[in-house]
Scaffold this active site. Structure first.
Site, PDB file in Angstrom:
ATOM      1  CD  GLU A  34      41.134   9.994 -60.384  1.00 25.66           C
ATOM      2  OE1 GLU A  34      41.889  11.063 -60.055  1.00 25.66           O
ATOM      3  OE2 GLU A  34      41.916   9.647 -61.436  1.00 25.66           O
TER       4      GLU A  34
ATOM      5  CD  GLU B  55      41.559   9.514 -65.357  1.00 24.21           C
ATOM      6  OE1 GLU B  55      42.527   9.718 -64.726  1.00 24.21           O
ATOM      7  OE2 GLU B  55      40.391  10.187 -65.255  1.00 24.21           O
TER       8      GLU B  55
END
Length: 826
Positions: A404, A501
């Site tokens: 991320e 995710e």
């Protein structure tokens, strides 16, 4: 002499009570006798496979060196200082103080985030120390910034030469022939080159080759290319559900002129992997999917976090139980997330053995990182070491630079003024592209690399490694979380190329919580329940999501109310992730408004680091939550999936099987008030195509209700399954026509259960007097799992098997059994 007696660090509030331990500096020391005559050896090394993290290493009061990277291997030359009896010391510095000091010294500009959110009760500046990032706390885990020797320590003594790393990777050449690249990294002690012969033998493949080699003084590598005998049939390594995980015993013998021989036994696996990013007709952007041995594979699985805050508690058995549970739920992949650790060798060995593909992050997560020379050198050593250690594993199919961090800059998580962006972008490219990527490409040419997750893949590369929107559904992978919208509404989910995710929280079972709490903690709003929740508003978000479809418990018995809450959070989580995963699976073969061709679903998260509310489907200790039982069904190789669009019911046939099948679709409608179906439909000759998702049934809800008399949305429920020849059958799926809080005719059922033993398993026979949604069997802290759980019971009798993980008995199981269904929650 200080004697410390510590209680379980996970008990109640001990994570905070024991914080002082991580703020102190600790020294580990011991005396040892040298078990050999040190004068006989040209070189003696003291080798640490893993030191956590900042330490000074001394032997006989002489400093050998320092460590500051948990993910590195450290080797110190002790040839001149070793004696018959030695005193070795490892003097640690508090990781917390070190990280703060490193941050303070980085004066040019700040590197966010400074500290975790207060709800995590964590420590600051984790990004300034090469240590497990979540050990300073995370939104699912405690802060335990450990200090210690977390992997093997040994003394190596050798003459002439020594093998440091040994790896093999397979390739499938243009000539339709398999070959193996064998890399050996040596330390050569002598001042002159050493010549000799290396023989590689794979008996099962009638392959034997001998090479003459010359090793130069110092550290260096030799690479050998072994061509597999063309007349041998090579069985490739396949992911779980797609074939066998064949490995071949291989012996590599080094016979050097110095007369010293090394024999290395290993397993050779053959598989290829490609990450395909190509234009898709009718859709802007690029595909993003994996081809294994030339076959596109839909990736099904979850995300792996460290299995414990204290890595020495993670045994082979711990790993086996968790990974086997993943395979048993029809998963074929896990992503080793970048805020934990590069897992131990055994983790990857098990994945090789049971066919779990690994998406391997490098250990950088949710932060920006420094790029000074000293830091980069440490990272380069870490990456070289880890790639050399791990690249032989066929299970690893991808290297990914970080978790991320592309998104963190692109979406400006850390409120960096626009004028300052460039310096952080430059750091980002410097770390992940110019250093990490460069080493990976040099060390391992056998698998793909992406710089981040989520990323737009080749599109991110084109935009200078930082895309405008890494969450773009037309490229790469996405992470997606939404706790406020109704999770039964599939239209809120991104029709992405790859969902790496996504998730919802739930509470672990009462039997899991009970071990680390006391009576006053057993309520949803206790201090303990708040303390254990590390995600801002997490407990309220669960209530809100439950409230969309279920009535909240009103029991006046506080413990029953707490247990009912736990049950409902698990039901909600299971149903939410089922809806979302089924959406990703049925999107694999279609493009709608330019979006689709979803080829991966990895929900967040597989396992837990401690006993607390989290996104996991396996509790700390390995117990299956209802979500994990649901995963076994929603990841099944053959599955019918239903969704509604504008008042029309669609059913898709989803298949991971390698051939087309002609099947019968059975659609059954029940009223909530009767075990007798209102109407049954069997559609025969339905073709479910190999490795795809195709529409196989369509009917307006109005027509369906009309056809099945006495039915309204609130009074009826649909179940359906696919049946074929030779026992081929999908799980039975369900589709609710209304929220269950509005269901009409649901009655409290009277359950009975009998337990009997058959060989190593136990048979539970359940009987019910009424339809029962989300029937949950729980045997408390008896370790094991059921064959099915959390199911909708529409027949009077159901047989469920229990597979114990430790010895138990019929009596014990009967005594521990609790049966709960939705109607029991009052």
């Amino acid at each position: 002499m200080l004697l410390l007696i510590l209680l379980d660090p996970y008990y109640r509030f001990n994570d905070v009570t024991y914080r002082w331990i991580s703020l102190d500096n600790w020294t580990y020391s011991r005396t040892f006798k040298t078990p050999f005559d040190d004068r006989k050896w040209q070189k003696v090394n003291l080798v640490f496979e893993g030191v956590d993290t900042v330490a000074q290493i001394l032997i006989n009061n002489i400093t050998l060196g320092r460590t500051d990277n948990m993910f590195n291997r450290y080797s110190f030359d002790i040839t001149s200082v070793i004696k018959e009896v030695n005193f070795v010391e490892v003097r640690f510095l508090s990781a917390v103080s070190y990280a703060a000091e490193q941050s303070r010294c980085h004066k040019a500009y700040s590197i966010p985030p400074a500290c975790p959110p207060p709800v995590q009760k964590g420590e600051c500046h984790a990004n300034f120390i090469r240590k497990e990032q979540c050990s300073f706390s995370w939104d699912w885990g405690p802060s335990f910034p450990t200090q210690g020797i977390w992997k093997d320590v040994r003394i190596e003594a050798y003459n002439h030469y020594h093998l440091i790393y040994f790896s093999l990777t397979s390739f499938f050449g243009n000539a339709q022939q398999w070959s193996l690249e064998i890399e050996s990294i040596f330390d050569v002690v002598s001042s002159k080159p050493i010549a000799g012969l290396v023989t590689v033998n794979i008996p099962k493949l009638q392959t034997q080759q001998t090479f003459s080699v010359k090793l130069q003084p110092g550290e260096g590598s030799i690479v050998l290319l072994v061509n597999i005998n063309k007349s041998s049939t090579v069985e490739a390594w396949w992911p779980n559900g797609h074939g066998k995980q064949t490995g071949y015993n291989m012996t590599t013998t080094f016979i050097m002129e110095a007369g010293y021989q090394i024999e290395k036994s290993s397993k050779a696996y053959f598989r290829t992997v490609e990450l395909v990013q190509e234009p898709i007709p009718g859709s802007p952007g690029l595909s993003f999917y994996f081809r294994i041995n030339g076959r596109p594979i839909f990736i099904k699985g979850s995300n792996w976090i460290p299995a414990d805050s204290f890595q020495d508690r993670v045994t082979y058995d711990t790993l086996w139980l968790l990974l086997k549970s993943a395979a048993d739920a029809n998963m074929n992949a896990l992503r080793v997330w970048g805020g934990g650790v590069y897992e131990q060798d055994e983790f990857y060995d098990i994945c090789d053995e049971i066919g779990i593909m690994i998406w391997q992050d490098f250990m950088f997560a949710c932060a920006l990182y420094p790029t000074d020379q000293y830091y980069l050198e440490s990272v380069r050593a870490e990456v070289s070491h880890q790639v050399r250690r791990l690249k032989s594993h066929p299970s690893i199919i991808l290297w990914s630079g970080n978790n991320e961090n592309e998104a963190a800059i692109a979406s400006n998580w850390f409120s960096i003024p626009y004028a300052d962006r460039e310096v952080y972008i430059k750091d980002y490219v410097m770390l992940y592209v110019k250093n990490i990527r460069e080493i990976v490409l040099t060390e391992d040419k056998s698998r793909p690399f992406i710089a981040s997750s989520p990323t737009n893949g080749l599109e991110s590369v084109k935009e200078g490694w930082l895309s405008q929107n890494p969450y773009d559904t037309h490229y790469g992978d996405t992470h997606f979380y939404d706790y406020s919208n109704d999770c039964w509404n599939w239209t809120v989910y991104p029709k992405t190329r790859f969902a790496s995710e996504y998730g919802f929280q739930s509470w672990p079972s009462f039997s899991t919580i009970e071990k680390v709490s006391s009576t006053e903690d057993w309520s949803y709003t206790s201090n303990f329940s708040l303390h254990r929740q590390h995600h801002e508003n997490g407990n309220d978000q669960m209530l809100q999501q439950i409230g969309h479809h279920f009535k909240l418990p009103q029991s006046t018995d506080p413990i029953k109310k707490f247990k009912d809450m736990i049950y409902l959070t698990q039901v909600m989580q299971a149903q939410c992730i089922k809806t979302e995963t089924e959406f990703y699976r049925f999107s694999q073969s279609e493009i709608i408004k330019g979006e689709g061709h979803t080829m991966g679903a990895l929900y967040w998260q597989l396992n837990d680091i401690w006993q607390a509310p989290s996104w996991a489907s396996l509790e700390y200790g390995g117990k299956w939550k209802l979500l994990h039982y649901f995963a076994q069904n929603f990841f099944a190789p053959l599955l019918p999936v239903a969704y509604e669009d504008k008042g029309v019911l669609y059913i898709y046939g989803v298949s991971d099987l390698h051939v087309d099948h002609k099947l019968t679709l059975r659609v059954v409608v029940h009223t909530w008030s009767s075990l007798e179906p209102v109407c049954t439909l069997a559609k025969e000759g339905v073709t479910v195509k190999a490795q795809s998702a195709v529409p196989i049934y369509k009917e307006s809800i109005d027509d369906l209700l009309e056809r099945c008399r006495n039915c309204t949305r609130k009074s009826c429920v649909i179940t359906f399954c696919l049946v074929g020849e030779g026992g081929l059958q999908s799980p039975t799926n369900h589709h609710f026509l209304s929220s269950l809080k509005d269901a009409v005719g649901l009655e409290k059922s009277h359950f009975s259960a009998s337990v009997s033993q058959q060989d190593d398993i136990y048979i539970f026979v359940l009987q019910t007097t009424a339809i029962a949604p989300f029937v949950s069997l729980d045997v408390g802290s008896i370790k094991g799992r059921f064959s099915d759980n959390g199911f909708l019971m529409t027949e009077q009798k159901k047989v469920v098997e229990f597979y114990p993980w430790e010895p138990t008995g019929v009596e014990e199981l009967e005594k521990s059994l609790t049966l709960t269904s939705l109607v029991d929650v009052v």
